[in-house]
Design a protein around this motif. Structure first.
Motif: not given
Length: 323
Positions: A166-170, A318-323, A6-14
């Motif tokens: 992206v941080i994925l968590e069990a 591709s990846v299918v996920l439920r946010w 499951v997606v726990r967090g997201v972030g980016h840098y430019l």
């Protein structure tokens, strides 16, 4: 019960340096209108002198940790998707691990060019589902400005630098497509098409090389293969295109993005688009778009999200996920 990633967090840098299309008019026979009409790109970011892929990746990782409300000690695995590593080895993943002060777990890189983040997410999902990892930091980071031929107007105006994480968590789910987390993945490659997108250098030739691309051929393969892989992943998840809340595609070219959405029978209102601001950031483009999409308030908990990408190899998936 079924273990899900499951997606726990997201972030980016430019990087700080923003390069508008007009800057290329000084050195190339091109124009802002020519670039926009063929790609949808208006500007991109370039890394500063001495700024490396691991620098960008580390900043994106820190942003994702902050978004998740986690500390580095909460992470047990780092996967970095990149085709522009700082060095031949060690991996960018281990460099990020060190920069974050992480002395446990393991880190490694995945190289599938623009499809790299989809491949990295699939690997992370497998690690979590198998019980090998509990929390995985998945990063896409690139400095493609380092491999551009600045005399080739057909390629150098298209790419930019950046990083997303992206941080994925069990989590335990019921085992249905109502679960949050990754519901299905689909990976493909066909090495016969190497010549349409590649870098003409490498370690064994003792050259860095430049990116070379046959744009029309890439476009043709992209539209066909991206729609196919998305439909396959949706089928595996027991979902259809009508169930999709957001497509977050590889941000290479606005015409490809629009054609793929049309082929899937979906409105552009359901597509997260960032290519106009970032250009093609290869493996960084999907996590960048996920982070921006969340920040804009587009992607919300419970949404069905499809990510799809194609890159040199050819490699696609591709990846299918439920946010």
């Amino acid at each position: 019960m079924t273990r899900r990633a499951v997606v726990r967090g997201v972030g980016h840098y430019l990087p700080d340096r923003v390069v508008p299309n007009s800057e290329f008019e000084k050195t190339l026979e091109t124009s802002d209108e020519w670039i926009r009409s063929r790609s949808g790109i208006e500007r991109r970011h370039f890394a500063a002198e001495g700024q490396t892929t691991s620098d960008l990746a580390t900043r994106a990782a820190k942003a994702a940790l902050a978004d998740a409300g986690l500390e580095v000690d909460d992470i047990d695995t780092v996967i970095v998707a990149t085709s522009t590593p700082d060095l031949t080895f060690p991996s960018v993943g281990t460099m990020v691990q060190a920069a974050l002060g992480m002395t446990h777990g393991f880190a490694f890189d995945v190289q599938a060019v623009c499809a790299g983040f989809v491949y990295a997410m699939t690997n992370a999902n497998a690690l979590i589902v198998s019980g090998q990892s509990k929390r995985v930091l998945v990063i896409g980071a690139e400095t493609f400005s380092k491999i551009m031929d600045w005399s080739d107007r057909s390629t150098c105006v298209l790419f930019g630098d950046g990083a997303g994480a992206v941080i994925l968590e069990a989590h335990e789910g019921a085992g249905t497509n109502e679960d949050r987390g990754i519901l299905s993945t689909d990976l493909n490659s066909d090495g016969r098409h190497r010549e349409i997108l590649y870098v003409d250098g490498g370690v064994s030739t003792q050259t860095t090389g430049f990116l070379r691309m046959q744009g029309k051929e890439v476009f043709r393969h992209a539209v066909e293969k991206l729609a196919q892989t998305a439909h396959r992943a949706l089928d595996r998840a027991g979902l259809s295109a009508q169930d999709v809340d957001w497509i977050v595609p590889h941000q290479a070219n606005l015409r490809i993005i629009k054609a793929t959405a049309q082929k899937m029978g979906l409105s552009m209102d359901k597509v997260v688009v960032t290519v106009q601001d970032h250009g093609n950031t290869s493996a960084a483009s999907i996590p960048l778009a996920l982070s921006v999409g969340k920040a804009r308030g587009q992607i919300k908990e419970g949404d069905v999200v499809v990510t799809e990408a194609i890159g040199g190899g050819l490699a696609w998936g591709s990846v299918v996920l439920r946010w």
